[in-house]
Scaffold this motif. Structure first.
Motif, PDB file in Angstrom:
ATOM      1  N   LEU A  57       0.826  -1.211   0.000  1.00  0.00           N
ATOM      2  CA  LEU A  57       0.000   0.000   0.000  1.00  0.00           C
ATOM      3  C   LEU A  57       0.859   1.259   0.000  1.00  0.00           C
ATOM      4  O   LEU A  57       0.568   2.229  -0.713  1.00  0.00           O
ATOM      5  CB  LEU A  57      -0.928  -0.016   1.217  1.00  0.00           C
ATOM      6  N   ILE A  58       1.941   1.265   0.828  1.00  0.00           N
ATOM      7  CA  ILE A  58       2.831   2.438   0.849  1.00  0.00           C
ATOM      8  C   ILE A  58       3.558   2.560  -0.487  1.00  0.00           C
ATOM      9  O   ILE A  58       3.681   3.652  -1.057  1.00  0.00           O
ATOM     10  CB  ILE A  58       3.820   2.331   2.015  1.00  0.00           C
ATOM     11  N   GLY A  59       4.078   1.444  -0.994  1.00  0.00           N
ATOM     12  CA  GLY A  59       4.765   1.479  -2.288  1.00  0.00           C
ATOM     13  C   GLY A  59       3.850   1.910  -3.411  1.00  0.00           C
ATOM     14  O   GLY A  59       4.261   2.629  -4.337  1.00  0.00           O
TER      15      GLY A  59
ATOM     16  N   PHE B  24      -8.392   0.185   9.201  1.00  0.00           N
ATOM     17  CA  PHE B  24      -7.158   0.913   8.876  1.00  0.00           C
ATOM     18  C   PHE B  24      -7.393   1.756   7.631  1.00  0.00           C
ATOM     19  O   PHE B  24      -8.162   1.372   6.735  1.00  0.00           O
ATOM     20  CB  PHE B  24      -6.000  -0.058   8.633  1.00  0.00           C
ATOM     21  N   GLU B  25      -6.694   2.894   7.566  1.00  0.00           N
ATOM     22  CA  GLU B  25      -6.738   3.775   6.394  1.00  0.00           C
ATOM     23  C   GLU B  25      -5.320   4.144   5.984  1.00  0.00           C
ATOM     24  O   GLU B  25      -4.509   4.522   6.833  1.00  0.00           O
ATOM     25  CB  GLU B  25      -7.534   5.047   6.687  1.00  0.00           C
TER      26      GLU B  25
ATOM     27  N   GLY C 242     -10.228 -12.821   7.279  1.00  0.00           N
ATOM     28  CA  GLY C 242     -11.621 -12.559   7.629  1.00  0.00           C
ATOM     29  C   GLY C 242     -12.033 -11.114   7.511  1.00  0.00           C
ATOM     30  O   GLY C 242     -13.018 -10.716   8.134  1.00  0.00           O
ATOM     31  N   GLY C 243     -11.346 -10.310   6.735  1.00  0.00           N
ATOM     32  CA  GLY C 243     -11.680  -8.896   6.593  1.00  0.00           C
ATOM     33  C   GLY C 243     -12.041  -8.548   5.167  1.00  0.00           C
ATOM     34  O   GLY C 243     -12.273  -9.412   4.323  1.00  0.00           O
ATOM     35  N   ARG C 244     -12.082  -7.239   4.888  1.00  0.00           N
ATOM     36  CA  ARG C 244     -12.357  -6.770   3.531  1.00  0.00           C
ATOM     37  C   ARG C 244     -11.573  -5.479   3.294  1.00  0.00           C
ATOM     38  O   ARG C 244     -11.185  -4.790   4.248  1.00  0.00           O
ATOM     39  CB  ARG C 244     -13.849  -6.525   3.314  1.00  0.00           C
ATOM     40  N   ILE C 245     -11.332  -5.176   2.023  1.00  0.00           N
ATOM     41  CA  ILE C 245     -10.543  -4.005   1.651  1.00  0.00           C
ATOM     42  C   ILE C 245     -11.244  -3.286   0.514  1.00  0.00           C
ATOM     43  O   ILE C 245     -11.867  -3.918  -0.347  1.00  0.00           O
ATOM     44  CB  ILE C 245      -9.105  -4.415   1.254  1.00  0.00           C
TER      45      ILE C 245
ATOM     46  N   LYS D  27      -8.804   1.517   2.418  1.00  0.00           N
ATOM     47  CA  LYS D  27      -9.320   1.137   3.728  1.00  0.00           C
ATOM     48  C   LYS D  27      -9.473  -0.379   3.798  1.00  0.00           C
ATOM     49  O   LYS D  27      -9.886  -1.010   2.819  1.00  0.00           O
ATOM     50  CB  LYS D  27     -10.676   1.799   3.999  1.00  0.00           C
ATOM     51  N   PHE D  28      -9.144  -0.925   4.932  1.00  0.00           N
ATOM     52  CA  PHE D  28      -9.380  -2.355   5.143  1.00  0.00           C
ATOM     53  C   PHE D  28      -9.706  -2.596   6.607  1.00  0.00           C
ATOM     54  O   PHE D  28      -9.259  -1.870   7.497  1.00  0.00           O
ATOM     55  CB  PHE D  28      -8.187  -3.205   4.680  1.00  0.00           C
TER      56      PHE D  28
END
Length: 492
Positions: A390-392, A418-419, A465-468, A481-482
């Motif tokens: 994400l940073i790259g 997180f953002e 178990g998350g989403r982005i 965001k994830f």
């Protein structure tokens, strides 16, 4: 006292009729009470089984996310069912997760049996149902329901039987002398019909109703009962047929599911073999192409700019192929990585990601700022790779201004959200879902990359178990965001 045999025939017949009627009604009433009690008990067991299944299904999320508070609220709603003695929600290992006990009751939860069951004791019906998540049992729900309804029903039916018996005796006394033949004939007919139904189990038979008095009403009620039994018998047969058909379909689905699993297992094996070949057998030929192309130019000399361009094309092409293979290997490693996960400090993961990108950060003049981060459940290498990509990505797709990258975290709806926001070139809304597709590149060869970085991010987040998702407009930067599940210790 005059002996019975010396009484007038009229009185004998009256006593005989009263005795027979009383005995018959008492026996019939007793059988009806017993049958009703048995049927009600069976119906109660069935209803409790369905009720327990609904409560167990509603408790799946609480057990899955280890949320005793919401589980306690679900069980606490059982106070509306006044006959519920206790309800206990246990984990798979048998440890208590949440419970409910009716005020004034001293019944405590017992260790649940290994399988679903319904059993009765002298004072209660005990129902146990498993809590299942995606086909896997994660806990058990046990509900104790007292026999108060059954006792009350028996008491009411017993009183009703006694009332009917007393009324019948009065009717017999009143009509015995006057309407014996008219009264007895319908009863005999009704008795014959009852015997025929009981013997043949054919519920289409109906009792003849020749009058509108109690006997006629009894015959009508009996016919209505037969009609209800006939209807329920037909419904039961239909249900059994549908159940057999459903079982046949289930067997077919299970066979298809097993075949799909076998195909998936073979596909996974092929992917692992391909990943091995990509990371070992294909790396060496690429390195050799680079080395020998440089030696060839060195031996022959750079006769002109075209030769230098050819050399650069070969070197850049092999470098791109090497990067693509490395990213593809990383993408496949996420799928084949072990499921065992542990707590990961996101602060440390971000520092490691920034260290890996130090050269790119210094070259671009990027400013990467992160606030306090929580501890999440996962593999540290995956979390580092997630933030590194994400940073790259923010550095790679920067605008004319030096990159300004902000990383923050907050708890939203019980999840760690997180953002990662930047001031880059942004993404048009119609491409928000496409950027997470593997090898999907919006800028072609204008910006270096393999087009798999965001796909790796999506695979990491979904595996945990998350989403982005992304929020962005062209020229206004992008915010990725994830959300990841919180640790169980944070939910307490």
């Amino acid at each position: 006292m005059t002996p019975f045999r010396d009484l007038p025939i009229k009185q004998k017949l009256m006593v005989l009729n009263i005795g027979i009627a009383a005995a018959a009604l008492l026996l019939s009433g007793f059988l009806l009470v017993v049958i009703d009690a048995v049927l009600f008990h069976q119906s109660l067991r069935s209803d409790l089984g369905t009720f327990a299944r609904v409560i167990a299904d509603n408790s799946t999320a609480s057990l899955a996310f280890d949320d005793p508070q919401s589980a306690g609220e679900i069980l606490g709603a059982l106070h509306a069912r006044t006959h519920v003695i206790s309800a206990c929600l246990a984990r798979e290992d048998g440890s208590m997760f949440a419970d409910f006990t009716r005020p004034g009751s001293n019944r405590r939860c017992e260790k649940p049996p290994p399988a679903d069951e319904i059993h009765s004791t002298w004072d209660a019906v005990i129902v146990t149902r498993g809590v299942v998540l995606k086909g896997r049992k994660i806990g058990s729900l046990t509900i104790a329901y007292d026999n108060g309804e059954l006792t009350e029903r028996i008491r009411i039916w017993g009183a009703a039987v006694l009332a009917v018996l007393a009324l019948s005796c009065l009717v017999v006394v009143w009509f015995s002398a006057r309407l014996r033949s008219i009264f007895l004939t319908p009863i005999v007919e009704l008795a014959r019909t009852t015997a025929a139904v009981s013997a043949t189990k054919v519920y289409s038979v109906r009792a003849a109703s020749t009058s509108g008095d109690e006997v006629g009403q009894l015959a009508g009620a009996f016919n209505e009962m037969l009609a209800g039994i006939e209807s329920r018998d037909a419904d039961l047969r239909t249900t059994l047929l549908e159940r057999e058909q459903a079982l046949a379909r289930l067997a077919e689905v299970n066979w298809e599911f097993q075949r799909s699993n076998e195909q998936l297992a073979r596909s996974n094996e092929d992917l692992e073999r391909f990943a091995f070949i990509a990371s070992h057998d294909m790396q060496e030929p690429l390195r050799m192409v680079t080395i020998y192309s440089q030696l060839l130019v060195k031996q022959c000399g750079e006769a002109n700019a075209e030769t230098a361009n050819y050399r650069d094309y070969i070197i850049s092409g092999t470098a791109r192929m090497r990067d693509l293979i490395a990213d593809l290997r990383s993408y496949l490693d996420i799928t084949t990585a072990p499921r065992e996960m542990g707590p990961v400090d996101v602060n440390g993961a971000i520092l490691k990601a920034k260290e890996s990108l130090r050269a790119a950060i210094e070259e671009s003049g990027a400013d990467v700022i992160s606030g306090p981060m929580p501890v999440v459940n996962g593999l540290e290498s995956h979390i580092v790779s997630l933030f590194q990509n994400l940073i790259g990505n923010a550095i790679k797709y920067r605008s004319d201004q030096p990159p300004r990258i902000r990383i923050s975290a907050a708890v939203v709806d019980g999840m760690n959200c997180f953002e990662v926001s930047d001031n880059g070139i942004g993404i048009a809304p119609e491409f928000h879902s496409q950027v997470f597709q593997a090898f999907r590149r919006l800028h072609g060869r204008e910006i270096d990359g393999t087009g798999i970085g965001l796909a790796i991010c999506q695979r990491i987040v979904e595996r945990k178990g998350g989403r982005i998702w992304v929020e962005s407009q062209v020229g206004q930067g992008a915010t990725f965001k994830f959300a990841l599940p919180r640790l169980h210790s944070e939910d307490v």
